[in-house]
Design a protein around this motif. Structure first.
Motif, short mmCIF file in Angstrom:
data_model
loop_
_atom_site.label_atom_id
_atom_site.label_comp_id
_atom_site.label_asym_id
_atom_site.label_seq_id
_atom_site.Cartn_x
_atom_site.Cartn_y
_atom_site.Cartn_z
N GLN A 155 0.83 -1.20 0.00
CA GLN A 155 0.00 0.00 0.00
C GLN A 155 0.87 1.26 0.00
N VAL A 156 1.93 1.24 0.79
CA VAL A 156 2.82 2.41 0.86
C VAL A 156 3.39 2.72 -0.52
N ALA A 157 3.80 1.67 -1.23
CA ALA A 157 4.35 1.87 -2.57
C ALA A 157 3.31 2.48 -3.50
N MET A 158 2.05 2.08 -3.35
CA MET A 158 1.02 2.61 -4.24
C MET A 158 0.80 4.10 -4.00
N TYR A 159 0.69 4.51 -2.73
CA TYR A 159 0.41 5.94 -2.53
C TYR A 159 1.66 6.80 -2.57
N GLY A 175 -3.97 -17.11 -2.10
CA GLY A 175 -3.82 -16.52 -0.78
C GLY A 175 -4.87 -15.48 -0.49
N VAL A 176 -5.24 -14.71 -1.50
CA VAL A 176 -6.31 -13.71 -1.35
C VAL A 176 -7.65 -14.42 -1.18
N ARG A 177 -7.88 -15.42 -2.00
CA ARG A 177 -9.15 -16.16 -1.92
C ARG A 177 -9.32 -16.82 -0.55
N PHE A 178 -8.26 -17.44 -0.05
CA PHE A 178 -8.35 -18.09 1.25
C PHE A 178 -8.64 -17.08 2.36
N ALA A 179 -7.99 -15.92 2.30
CA ALA A 179 -8.19 -14.91 3.33
C ALA A 179 -9.62 -14.39 3.32
N VAL A 180 -10.12 -14.05 2.15
CA VAL A 180 -11.48 -13.52 2.06
C VAL A 180 -12.50 -14.58 2.45
N ASP A 181 -12.30 -15.79 2.00
CA ASP A 181 -13.24 -16.87 2.36
C ASP A 181 -13.27 -17.09 3.87
N ALA A 182 -12.11 -16.96 4.53
CA ALA A 182 -12.06 -17.10 5.98
C ALA A 182 -12.92 -16.04 6.66
N TYR A 183 -12.91 -14.84 6.11
CA TYR A 183 -13.70 -13.76 6.68
C TYR A 183 -15.20 -14.03 6.52
N LEU A 193 -6.74 -8.57 5.95
CA LEU A 193 -6.34 -7.52 5.01
C LEU A 193 -4.84 -7.54 4.74
N TRP A 194 -4.05 -7.78 5.78
CA TRP A 194 -2.59 -7.81 5.63
C TRP A 194 -2.16 -9.02 4.80
N SER A 195 -2.80 -10.17 5.06
CA SER A 195 -2.44 -11.39 4.35
C SER A 195 -2.75 -11.29 2.86
N MET A 196 -3.83 -10.60 2.52
CA MET A 196 -4.14 -10.39 1.11
C MET A 196 -2.99 -9.67 0.41
N LEU A 197 -2.46 -8.65 1.05
CA LEU A 197 -1.36 -7.89 0.44
C LEU A 197 -0.06 -8.69 0.44
N ASP A 198 0.14 -9.55 1.43
CA ASP A 198 1.31 -10.43 1.40
C ASP A 198 1.28 -11.30 0.15
N ALA A 199 0.12 -11.85 -0.17
CA ALA A 199 0.00 -12.69 -1.36
C ALA A 199 0.29 -11.89 -2.63
N SER A 219 2.16 -9.19 -2.80
CA SER A 219 3.58 -8.86 -2.80
C SER A 219 4.41 -10.00 -3.40
N MET A 220 4.08 -11.21 -3.00
CA MET A 220 4.79 -12.36 -3.54
C MET A 220 4.63 -12.43 -5.06
N ALA A 221 3.43 -12.20 -5.54
CA ALA A 221 3.15 -12.38 -6.97
C ALA A 221 3.66 -11.24 -7.82
N TYR A 222 3.47 -9.99 -7.37
CA TYR A 222 3.70 -8.85 -8.25
C TYR A 222 4.94 -8.02 -7.90
N GLU A 223 5.48 -8.19 -6.70
CA GLU A 223 6.72 -7.50 -6.34
C GLU A 223 7.92 -8.43 -6.40
N LEU A 224 7.78 -9.60 -5.79
CA LEU A 224 8.88 -10.56 -5.78
C LEU A 224 8.82 -11.51 -6.98
N HIS A 225 7.75 -11.43 -7.76
CA HIS A 225 7.56 -12.28 -8.94
C HIS A 225 7.64 -13.76 -8.58
#
Length: 250
Positions: A29-33, A119-127, A217-223, A225-231
């Motif tokens: 998020q910090v990188a985006m803003y 990772g995003v799907r699992f986090a949202v489904d848990a909620y 919310l944090w775990s969604m961004l971790d997922a 980060s792995m995909a789009y920052e660390l490739h």
């Protein structure tokens, strides 16, 4: 010996202190803003966050289904209408699809959810599953990350137009609308929470539930980060294809 309950004022301060862990502080998020996000990272965030957006009405419907209080239901149902839309109104999900188009995504691709990381799907489904199983007071109060939401929406409105001129400004309607809606929702959710949790044990449990939502919310961004920052998206060591499951009920 049971600890003395916090006063409503102290309990509210404890709830608001959880803002230190809100995902506005996540490096993604910090990188985006701060204007450091790539086009792929912004598009990935919009596509994945869409899964959260379409599940919010399901979460709120589960709260309504478990809530025996008519007055609460009459007020809470507005959250579903905010996202799904009412007759003659598009709603937040449609606004998010326009955001997807504004950042260069294909509408049908966003709707297909094919870009949603597991990772995003699992986090949202848990909620959503928590909201279905929990006491309605607990599920309702878990929404109190809205305490911190206006700040994150405003940060996008303040910084994205300057940093990312390639984004169509029409896409920002969602953030503008949510500024007012989130403040209204906070008033209702906070009132429910402060009135219901009156023992120290219950207050501590509520703080833990709020932390659970922050973890989501944090775990969604971790997922992301792995995909789009660390490739390093899922299965990156064996294939470049998106082979992960696409939403089959399990």
């Amino acid at each position: 010996m049971t600890a003395e309950a916090m006063t409503p004022e102290a309990f509210e301060r404890a709830l608001r202190a959880k803002g230190d862990y809100y995902h506005i502080h996540h490096p993604y998020q910090v990188a985006m803003y701060e204007g450091r996000a790539t086009r792929e990272q912004i598009q990935g965030w919009v596509a994945n966050r869409f899964y959260y957006q379409v599940n919010i009405p399901l979460k709120d419907a589960a709260i309504l289904a478990n809530c025996p209080d008519r007055d609460t239901r009459r007020e809470w149902v507005q959250r579903i209408l905010d996202h799904d839309g009412a007759p003659g109104e598009e709603g937040g999900i449609e606004a998010w699809l326009r955001l997807g188009e504004a950042v260069g995504l294909d509408r049908e691709q966003v709707l297909s959810q094919e870009l949603v990381l597991p990772g995003v799907r699992f986090a949202v489904d848990a909620y959503v599953n928590f909201a279905r199983r929990a006491n309605w007071h607990e599920a309702a109060s878990s929404s109190l990350t809205e305490l911190f939401a206006p700040q994150i929406h405003q940060s996008r409105l303040d910084t994205w137009p300057t940093h990312y001129p390639w984004i169509d400004p029409a896409g920002y309607d969602y953030f503008r609308t949510r500024l007012g809606q989130a403040r209204r929702d906070v008033e209702h959710g906070l009132r429910i929470t402060l009135e219901h949790y009156t023992t120290r044990d219950a207050q501590e449990r509520m703080l833990e539930i709020l932390q659970f939502k922050l973890d989501i919310l944090w775990s969604m961004l971790d997922a992301m980060s792995m995909a789009y920052e660390l490739h390093r998206p899922p299965y990156h060591t064996v294939t470049h294809a998106r082979v992960w499951h696409k939403g089959i009920a399990l």
